[in-house]
Enzyme design. Structure first.
Site: not given
Length: 384
Positions: A125, A129, A132, A157-158, A340, A363, A366
């Site tokens: 964790a 918010p 980032g 986002w944990i 398709g 993590e 880019s």
């Protein structure tokens, strides 16, 4: 059949080759018809199965050392077979990496046997918010109060949020401004004042959540490492696991190439295999080149760390940036070559397309990796 010739590269020892072969067989037998309908239940089951098979023994440091080549081989192999299996293994390692590297003997005894056997699920964790990738800007606090720390703030986002039994958590303890004022803690789930504020849905379903802490008390013994050294703990773990993200991307790219080869060899156009078209051969060549180049960067980083380098910041950033970006390109071309079917829900090409995208973000996105590479390159030049 995925290319296995890279295992003959001098980066690897016989034990790595044996592990890769054994895991490939296990994954082919156990992951072929994996049910993704209930993500939480599937992740719990995967952790149990990986633990029972002994693969989670490799997810953390053994005798104070992490074998990064092993971690990368496991992640690459699992990702090639099933993205959720890779996720289950990776988050177990990321969640306990700091405990195995920096934990007290009591913390290790309490959690490592459980997490390595698959009886407990771990999480890491760090993200908040407003911060980032800017970890030094974290605002969650851990205030010392007698024999306790009191936690207040949010993490988001944990991965494994909502299903984890234990969290490696980072909070501001105030020893100094910025990065030098963070500390790491081992926080079990279910404490008063600790709630799952929101479950987060993504294009490739994984257990993700926002965590909220309101006057949540943890004992001072939950401190992981030294006070004010949480940033160093986080970066040491990410330095290692960033290479494994690149390995997972490599696994997705290998699978996309395999599926493209099968498709173009069996699909006919005007009475001849699709592969006979020179344009298609050019696409296949580009895909194969990206896969091999990514593999070289991934296993260079892993070998460098295993050979005794204290940090592989530059090598890991290069591996993650290149492997994730090129895997995205390989997977996209795989979709194109399937026509398709490539965008049909549930098709392997469509699933790979959804699974690969997040790896260019988590993590260290880019663009963040580019900044790291540039700064590391400048520092190395100034040292000469």
């Amino acid at each position: 059949m995925a290319d296995r010739s890279f295992l003959d590269w001098p980066f690897f020892e016989d034990r790595h080759r044996a592990l890769a072969d054994a895991l490939d067989g296990w994954a082919a037998e156990r992951l072929g018809d994996l049910d993704h309908a209930d993500t939480d239940a599937t992740c719990r089951a995967l952790v149990r199965h990986l633990g029972a098979a002994g693969y989670l023994e490799h997810s953390g440091a053994m005798d104070g050392q992490l074998d990064v080549r092993t971690l990368c081989l496991i992640r690459e192999t699992l990702a090639r077979h099933d993205g959720l299996a890779d996720f289950a293994f990776a988050m177990q390692g990321l969640g306990t990496g700091a405990i195995s590297l920096f934990g007290t003997e009591a913390q290790k005894r309490e959690w490592l046997p459980l997490t390595r056997s698959g009886q407990a699920i771990a999480a890491f964790a760090l993200t908040e918010p407003q911060s980032g990738s800017d970890v030094a800007n974290s605002t969650m606090t851990a205030v010392r109060d007698g024999g306790d720390y009191v936690l207040n703030g949010e993490k988001t986002w944990i991965s494994n949020g909502g299903i984890a039994d234990v969290y490696t958590l980072f909070a501001r303890t105030g020893e100094a401004p910025g990065a030098k004022g963070l500390s790491a803690f081992v926080v079990p789930a279910g404490l008063p004042g600790f709630e799952i504020a929101e479950r987060l849905e993504t294009i490739a379903p994984h257990p993700l959540a926002t965590l909220r802490f309101t006057d949540c008390r943890i004992p001072a013994s939950a401190l992981l490492g030294e006070p004010g050294r949480g940033f160093a703990v986080a970066m040491s773990v990410l330095d290692v696991f960033r290479s494994t993200v690149a390995a997972a991307a490599l696994g997705f790219a290998r699978r996309a190439l395999d599926e493209a080869l099968d498709r173009t060899a069996t699909r006919t156009v005007q009475g001849a295999p699709l592969f006979d078209l020179q344009m298609v051969q050019g696409h296949i060549a580009d895909m194969a080149l990206d896969v091999d180049a990514a593999a070289l960067l991934v296993y260079r980083a892993a070998w460098t760390r295993d050979s005794g380098a204290p940090r592989i910041t530059r090598e890991a950033a290069m591996a993650k940036l290149f492997a994730t970006d090129r895997a995205q390109r390989v997977v996209d071309m795989g979709v194109q070559l399937h026509g398709g079917d490539g965008v049909r829900s549930g098709h392997i090409a469509e699933r790979l397309y959804r699974e690969i995208r997040a790896l260019r973000i988590y993590e260290g996105a880019s663009d963040v990796q580019k900044v790291i590479i540039a700064r590391q390159t400048l520092a190395a030049d100034q040292d000469r």
